[in-house]
Design an enzyme around this catalytic site. Structure first.
Site, PDB file in Angstrom:
ATOM      1  N   ASP A  76     -33.978 -44.548  64.662  1.00  0.00           N
ATOM      2  CA  ASP A  76     -34.762 -43.589  65.446  1.00  0.00           C
ATOM      3  C   ASP A  76     -33.836 -42.568  66.084  1.00  0.00           C
ATOM      4  O   ASP A  76     -32.629 -42.801  66.216  1.00  0.00           O
ATOM      5  CB  ASP A  76     -35.601 -44.298  66.526  1.00  0.00           C
ATOM      6  N   GLU A 106     -34.260 -47.761  69.691  1.00  0.00           N
ATOM      7  CA  GLU A 106     -33.096 -47.774  70.580  1.00  0.00           C
ATOM      8  C   GLU A 106     -33.185 -46.657  71.602  1.00  0.00           C
ATOM      9  O   GLU A 106     -32.883 -46.842  72.787  1.00  0.00           O
ATOM     10  CB  GLU A 106     -31.798 -47.632  69.765  1.00  0.00           C
TER      11      GLU A 106
HETATM   12  N1  BES Z   1     -25.516 -44.120  70.826  1.00  0.00           N
HETATM   13  C1  BES Z   1     -25.981 -43.987  72.157  1.00  0.00           C
HETATM   14  C2  BES Z   1     -25.136 -44.728  73.166  1.00  0.00           C
HETATM   15  C3  BES Z   1     -23.747 -44.199  73.370  1.00  0.00           C
HETATM   16  C4  BES Z   1     -23.491 -42.849  73.394  1.00  0.00           C
HETATM   17  C5  BES Z   1     -22.742 -45.067  73.598  1.00  0.00           C
HETATM   18  C6  BES Z   1     -22.210 -42.388  73.590  1.00  0.00           C
HETATM   19  C7  BES Z   1     -21.478 -44.621  73.814  1.00  0.00           C
HETATM   20  C8  BES Z   1     -21.205 -43.278  73.800  1.00  0.00           C
HETATM   21  C9  BES Z   1     -27.411 -44.498  72.239  1.00  0.00           C
HETATM   22  O1  BES Z   1     -28.194 -44.074  71.167  1.00  0.00           O
HETATM   23  C10 BES Z   1     -28.048 -43.946  73.477  1.00  0.00           C
HETATM   24  O2  BES Z   1     -28.263 -42.772  73.541  1.00  0.00           O
HETATM   25  N2  BES Z   1     -28.357 -44.800  74.459  1.00  0.00           N
HETATM   26  C11 BES Z   1     -29.053 -44.392  75.632  1.00  0.00           C
HETATM   27  C12 BES Z   1     -29.689 -45.574  76.278  1.00  0.00           C
HETATM   28  C13 BES Z   1     -31.061 -45.914  75.811  1.00  0.00           C
HETATM   29  C14 BES Z   1     -31.605 -47.075  76.628  1.00  0.00           C
HETATM   30  C15 BES Z   1     -32.007 -44.761  75.819  1.00  0.00           C
HETATM   31  C16 BES Z   1     -28.111 -43.820  76.663  1.00  0.00           C
HETATM   32  O3  BES Z   1     -26.937 -44.204  76.733  1.00  0.00           O
HETATM   33  O4  BES Z   1     -28.578 -42.965  77.414  1.00  0.00           O
HETATM   34 MN    MN Z   2     -27.255 -44.305  69.399  1.00  0.00          MN
HETATM   35 MN    MN Z   3     -28.804 -41.968  71.564  1.00  0.00          MN
END
Ligand code: BES
Ligand code: MN
Ligand code: MN
Length: 454
Positions: free
Chosen positions: A87, A152
């Site tokens: 996604d 995710e």
């Molecule tokens: N891939 C990211 C997480 C990420 C980004 C880890 C950059 C390390 C460095 C993931 O898809 C993401 O965006 N996670 C969200 C959290 C989620 C609960 C919506 C975030 O970190 O805001």
């Molecule tokens: Mn991600």
């Molecule tokens: Mn992300």
């Protein structure tokens, strides 16, 4: 043909195939994209089959399906679980994209499009690495389980239910994830720490309905003023969060870790350029790297209410809203933090308004040792694949599943990220460096091959 020559010979095919996935707007937060979510899940399932995985299933959940596949024909060899997400975040604001978000194109050796870096490009790296191992050796040298989810970006809401009901099926010696970034171009990186995330929304209600600001202004409470005052009180002048007990459980960085994190080849100048503001700010007493990776924060994500259309409208609105989040570090407890944040906000509010407080999602922080021998294999594979020294880093983003898996199975989690900090994940003109994409396929193929001798 050897593994590396094979993957290098397939570059054009790989890129062309990845573009197919990128054309599917699998935005998990919008109900109008539900058919695209399903299409992307089918696409992923197909490619897993193509890579030689078996028992490939599209598993429905309360929200979006997850895709699972496995290959368990290497008795006595390690079993890894690969996790990623198909996604993506919404593409808005659309007018800020140089070319449309779901029409991927290559410019300056970068592939542009929503999901290129986060996370479609990175899951494709693993699918193609597995396929290469199958094609070159006729079978996989290790046991592999693959789980690619579709929610995710909205907090992995139904994932945990699936994991707790399928503990046996998901059992592995290590978790492998590519959903992070490298420290910088040419610096392959393994991430051993992520921040947790609590996401909140508040609704402040003043008058029962919107009021004429001339007739009522001066006597009726204005919820926007109240909200702005509360928000302004959430940080002090050193940029510390004023919520009582907020820092109580924060594990301070050890001297050695502080030293090694601050000695990384991280360039403040480049970071400043990426941010593009006149200056940086943040919590006093910590370096930028520490602030980003090992200190908790509270960020406003959106604030609205009243009249925001063209021209003027004299109104005292009934309601004002804010979305905000706290990034958490070990050993902060998300539930406790949510309680304290709510209590603090309610205490700051005057009696003139009502407040609805919601916790939209919650995820724990994670940081783990990297002493397990699998990390040396990963380091070596990255260094061979990229021809550069690899490093261990922490990051400020959140991946709820990693923490959950680590807590439940206590397995090493190998986060080999192939994004870059300036690739505009979640923003217009998201892109992925083709060097990292192809270097990623090489590295991951080598990594899986070499895990046979773990
Ligand atoms: N891939 C990211 C997480 C990420 C980004 C880890 C950059 C390390 C460095 C993931 O898809 C993401 O965006 N996670 C969200 C959290 C989620 C609960 C919506 C975030 O970190 O805001
Ligand atoms: Mn991600
Ligand atoms: Mn992300």
């Amino acid at each position: 043909m050897d593994l590396i020559s094979y993957v290098d010979s397939m570059r054009d095919n790989h890129l062309c195939e990845l573009k197919e996935l990128l054309r599917i707007p699998s935005v998990s937060t919008k109900s109008e994209n539900k058919p695209d979510i399903e299409k992307a899940a089918r696409w992923v399932a197909d490619k897993l089959r193509g890579a030689g995985l078996e028992n490939v299933e599209i598993i429905p959940t309360k929200m979006h399906p997850l895709v699972y596949g496995e290959s368990l024909h290497a008795p006595g060899k390690p079993t890894i679980l690969f996790y990623g997400h198909y996604d993506v975040q919404p593409a808005e604001p659309l007018d800020l994209w140089t070319t449309p978000a779901f029409e991927p194109v290559v410019r300056d050796n970068n592939l542009f499009g929503r999901g290129t870096a986060d996370d479609k490009g990175q899951i494709h790296i693993h699918i193609k690495a597995l396929e290469a191992l199958q094609k070159v050796a006729g079978r996989l040298p290790i046991n592999v389980k693959v789980m690619i989810e579709g929610e995710e970006e909205v907090g992995s809401v139904s994932l945990w239910d699936f994991v707790s009901k399928n503990r046996q099926r998901l059992q592995a010696d290590a978790l492998v994830v590519s959903d992070t970034a490298m420290l910088a171009k040419g610096v392959p990186s393994i991430t051993y720490g992520l921040r947790g995330l609590n996401y909140y929304q508040i609704e402040i209600t003043g008058p029962a309905q919107d009021l004429h600001s001339g007739v009522f202004g001066g006597a009726a409470p204005n919820p926007i003023t109240v909200l702005a005052e509360v928000i302004a009180k959430l940080h002090d002048s050193n940029f510390r969060i004023t919520v009582p007990k907020f820092y109580d459980d924060v594990v301070p960085l050890s001297k050695t870790e502080r030293k090694s994190l601050n000695a990384l080849p991280w360039k403040e100048k480049e970071f400043k350029k990426t941010v593009g503001a006149r200056a940086l700010d943040g919590e006093k007493g910590y370096t930028i790297v520490e602030r980003l990776w090992a200190r908790p924060t509270l960020e406003l994500n959106g604030i609205w209410g009243g009249y925001t259309g063209e021209g003027a409208k004299t109104v005292i609105p009934s309601k004002a809203y804010a979305k905000f989040s706290t990034r958490l570090v070990p050993n902060q407890k998300p539930e406790k933090i949510a309680r304290e944040v709510e209590r603090h906000i309610r205490k700051l509010l005057p009696k003139t308004v009502r407040c609805k407080f919601e916790l939209l999602s919650s995820g724990k922080p994670w940081a783990a040792p990297y002493s397990h021998p699998i990390f040396q294999k990963a380091l070596h594979a990255l260094e061979t694949g990229f021809g550069n020294k690899a490093v261990f880093i922490r990051e400020g983003g959140s991946i709820p599943f990693v923490t959950q898996m680590y807590d439940t199975f206590k397995v090493p989690c190998v986060l080999m990220g192939f994004g870059l900090p300036d690739e505009n994940a979640h923003a217009p003109d998201e892109h992925l460096s083709l060097d990292n994409y192809f270097g990623g396929i090489r590295s991951v193929a080598l990594f899986y091959e070499q895990l046979a001798s773990l």
